[in-house]
Motif scaffolding. Sequence first.
Motif, short mmCIF file in Angstrom:
data_model
loop_
_atom_site.label_atom_id
_atom_site.label_comp_id
_atom_site.label_asym_id
_atom_site.label_seq_id
_atom_site.Cartn_x
_atom_site.Cartn_y
_atom_site.Cartn_z
N ASN A 93 50.87 39.98 40.40
CA ASN A 93 49.91 38.88 40.36
C ASN A 93 48.38 39.20 40.32
O ASN A 93 47.60 39.13 39.66
N LYS A 94 48.19 40.18 41.37
CA LYS A 94 46.95 40.52 41.38
C LYS A 94 46.24 41.50 40.59
O LYS A 94 45.30 41.39 39.95
N CYS A 95 47.29 42.55 40.08
CA CYS A 95 46.89 43.34 39.11
C CYS A 95 46.60 42.79 37.55
O CYS A 95 45.61 43.12 37.05
N PHE A 96 47.30 41.53 37.34
CA PHE A 96 47.17 41.19 36.09
C PHE A 96 45.95 40.23 36.05
O PHE A 96 45.26 39.88 35.08
N LYS A 97 45.52 39.65 37.07
CA LYS A 97 44.37 38.94 37.27
C LYS A 97 43.21 39.75 37.12
O LYS A 97 42.26 39.40 36.27
#
Length: 445
Positions: free
Chosen positions: A386-390
């Motif tokens: 989730n953090k990486c794709f944000k």
Amino acid sequence: MKKLKVKIKTVFNESNLRLKAYGTGFYRRLSKFTPIMFLDSLFYDACSDTTKSLNSISNYINKKYKVKISKQGIDNRFNEEAIRYVQSLIAESLSNQVKPTIEAGWSNLFKRILLKDSTKFDVSENLAKQLPGFGGSASKAGVCIQYEFDLKSGDVNDLSITAANRPDSKDATETIDKVQKGDLILRDLGYSKLKCFFDIDKKGAYFISKLSPSIAVYENKKGQFVELDFVKLHKLMTRGKIQRLDKWVFLGEKDKLPVRLVIELMPAAEVIKRLIKVEKENKKKGQKTSEKYKTRAHFNLFITNVGDNNFEPEKISKIYKLRWQVELVFKVWKSIFGIDNNHEMKYERLICLLNARLLLILINWDIFMQKRVDLFERKGRLISINKCFKTFHENLHELRQILMSNCKKIINWVKEMFRLFDSNHWLEKKKNKMGLAEILLLKCS
């Protein structure tokens, strides 16, 4: 890094894009609106939080390439050949995957750990003929995306767009050839089809699945197959305060498939919640909840052909929880990349746009998996999807520009993503819940 660079440059170099356009019949004659401009316009639309109007796309092409093309001219480019063009890029991307691999404990026993599910969403009702929905109170038109990937390498095993009314069980039957010897298959009840379990077993592959209420379960008692009595089983476990049982049983009324049945007793409050939810869903469909389901609702029931010499029963249910990783992927697709955010448009444009979004997602997925494996091997920790794709989404327009300029600065862009992931992108452990890293590092006898 080198393989990743080669892959991206192979797919998105100008020569390959032209060849794909010619090969699919999309580009048959010289035109001022080239295949690269067409793909760029798709990415321009796909990177936006809201779907762009054809007029906006026309203005974008005029501003960037100094090419005048009307919105009708752009709309005419969306046809079956355009779909084949974009899908050919998806196919090439999937056939040339980077495949970094997580090797941890029990996962080494399997060639791949395949997680599969589908995500469905409504589309404009003008597409009901090409993309029929579920009908009733649901939308008359809808899309289903089938997605399967290997948890160890990130290798995408299946990615296909179909109508929303195509059952997951049908997909399980039609894609059985993708299963290979040594695979571990984790799917939800929608894919639970007895024939598929037989086929997986025959291929020398393995499965862990919830037990469908529609599948009969038998015990072998003195050479006779007797259907397992779940009412008696519930009384036995309740009176004996037995939380978990593990026993070999047989599935199917005719041919009998030997499997392990892991039985976990559910708390009464959870059983009530489960029954209320199912009753509500069945009422909408005009159906009644079967007595068989009501009886089995007292249990969590897992079936597997993984031998008990390697995996204790409590490990089976924990490993099955890995299936939720695919749900996290869908959450990213929708909440961050807005794959379900589409206004009314014709069928060919929608399919091209969805494939363009998936193509961008696949590029980011390769980068994410390579860094995730690297950090897990070096630090024993996992980064958050989730953090990486944000972060990917925040830098998506820059990636689009790089892809459409012959990938000249792709290495610098990937290095920058890697640098950002090295801090503040760690997967956080939820209180009282076993995380992905902990499940992967489970010790099995």
